[in-house]
Design a protein around this motif. Structure first.
Motif, short mmCIF file in Angstrom:
data_model
loop_
_atom_site.label_atom_id
_atom_site.label_comp_id
_atom_site.label_asym_id
_atom_site.label_seq_id
_atom_site.Cartn_x
_atom_site.Cartn_y
_atom_site.Cartn_z
N HIS A 156 0.83 -1.22 0.00
CA HIS A 156 0.00 0.00 0.00
C HIS A 156 0.86 1.26 0.00
CE1 HIS A 156 -3.52 -2.48 0.65
NE2 HIS A 156 -2.95 -3.03 1.70
N GLN A 157 1.79 1.33 -0.92
CA GLN A 157 2.75 2.43 -0.92
C GLN A 157 2.16 3.75 -1.42
OE1 GLN A 157 7.06 1.03 -1.70
NE2 GLN A 157 5.84 -0.37 -2.91
N GLU A 158 0.96 3.72 -2.01
CA GLU A 158 0.34 4.96 -2.45
C GLU A 158 -0.77 5.45 -1.52
OE1 GLU A 158 1.52 6.97 -4.54
OE2 GLU A 158 3.10 5.56 -5.10
N ARG A 159 -0.97 4.77 -0.40
CA ARG A 159 -1.86 5.33 0.61
C ARG A 159 -1.27 6.62 1.15
NH1 ARG A 159 -3.40 0.33 4.68
NH2 ARG A 159 -4.84 -0.81 3.30
N HIS A 160 -2.08 7.63 1.31
CA HIS A 160 -1.60 8.84 1.96
C HIS A 160 -2.78 9.66 2.48
CE1 HIS A 160 -2.16 10.63 -2.18
NE2 HIS A 160 -2.66 11.60 -1.45
N THR A 161 -2.44 10.61 3.34
CA THR A 161 -3.39 11.60 3.82
C THR A 161 -2.91 12.96 3.35
OG1 THR A 161 -3.92 10.28 5.77
CG2 THR A 161 -4.49 12.61 5.84
N ALA A 162 -3.82 13.77 2.83
CA ALA A 162 -3.44 15.07 2.27
C ALA A 162 -4.01 16.21 3.10
CB ALA A 162 -3.94 15.20 0.83
N LEU A 163 -3.14 17.16 3.41
CA LEU A 163 -3.55 18.40 4.06
C LEU A 163 -3.58 19.50 3.01
CD1 LEU A 163 -1.41 18.29 7.34
CD2 LEU A 163 -3.60 17.17 6.83
N MET A 164 -4.69 20.23 2.97
CA MET A 164 -4.85 21.34 2.03
C MET A 164 -4.49 22.65 2.70
SD MET A 164 -5.77 22.68 -0.89
CE MET A 164 -6.72 21.47 -1.82
N VAL A 165 -3.61 23.43 2.07
CA VAL A 165 -3.30 24.79 2.51
C VAL A 165 -4.35 25.69 1.87
CG1 VAL A 165 -1.56 26.58 2.68
CG2 VAL A 165 -0.86 24.17 2.54
N ASP A 166 -5.23 26.28 2.67
CA ASP A 166 -6.38 26.99 2.11
C ASP A 166 -6.03 28.33 1.48
OD1 ASP A 166 -8.55 25.20 2.49
OD2 ASP A 166 -8.52 25.63 4.63
#
Length: 218
Positions: free
Chosen positions: A138-148
């Motif tokens: 699962h090397q492409e699992r990720h969590t993304a934070l958006m800079v608003d």
């Protein structure tokens, strides 16, 4: 009529549950060792970011099968767009020609929760080795934070906090001109944290100088 592989269906259901539980402080604390000295950095990042999405890679015979599954779970989907960063990452990881990897991105949304991002690589394009390795690791699992409200200086500051106080390692990134074209595309910075899957810091706009610095590992 084609249907999702059971392994892909299970992975998508896991992804939706993760999205419903995600918040910035919790995500960052789960990726670090929990030292008190990290809290100031976590607070600063949380003040400028929100959880945009959680992501995974699946191998559908037809991209429409992913849309159907997500819609059946009461998630709205957007039309898929080509991937740039993940396509290149997979090609580099497995020694393949990135021009031959047809990777697309489906984004899906539900009320009052983070979104999900599903990378789709047809099994007819991926080798059996790629599918087996990615489903295991699962090397492409990720969590993304958006800079608003991104700016070059703020993006650089947040990047420094993640690589400094939170001890995350630069792990690629890029600029995708196919997304949010009217605003200059989307810029992404990936990080490998001390614990867990990859973190993505993302924003709307073309911030290629910061991306270039990140790719250099500076």
């Amino acid at each position: 009529m084609t249907v999702l592989d059971p392994a892909d269906a299970v992975e998508l259901d896991r992804l939706l549950r993760q999205a419903a539980e995600a918040d910035v402080p919790g995500v960052l604390r789960g990726m670090t060792d929990g030292a008190d000295m990290e809290q100031a950095a976590i607070d600063t990042i949380a003040a400028h970011c929100r959880v945009d999405h959680v992501a995974t890679l699946v191998f559908p015979a037809a991209v429409d099968d992913v849309h159907t599954h997500l819609l059946g779970c009461q998630w709205r989907t957007a039309s898929e767009v080509p991937s740039v960063v993940v396509r290149r990452r997979l090609a580099h990881r497995y020694g393949l020609d990135d021009e031959l990897l047809d990777v697309s991105i489906i984004r899906a949304f539900a009320h009052d929760t983070a979104g999900v991002e599903v990378f789709c690589l047809p099994p007819t394009v991926a080798t059996k080795h790629v599918v087996e390795c990615e489903r295991r690791l699962h090397q492409e699992r990720h969590t993304a934070l958006m800079v608003d409200t991104p700016s070059r200086s703020l993006l650089s500051e947040l990047r420094s906090l993640l690589t400094g106080q939170l001890a995350m390692r630069p792990d690629g990134g890029g600029h995708n001109p196919h997304e949010n074209q009217e605003a200059g595309g989307r810029s992404v910075l990936y990080f490998q944290p001390p614990v867990g899957n990859r973190l993505e810091l993302t924003c709307i706009g073309d911030f290629t100088p910061v991306v270039a610095q990140h790719l250099d590992g500076a």
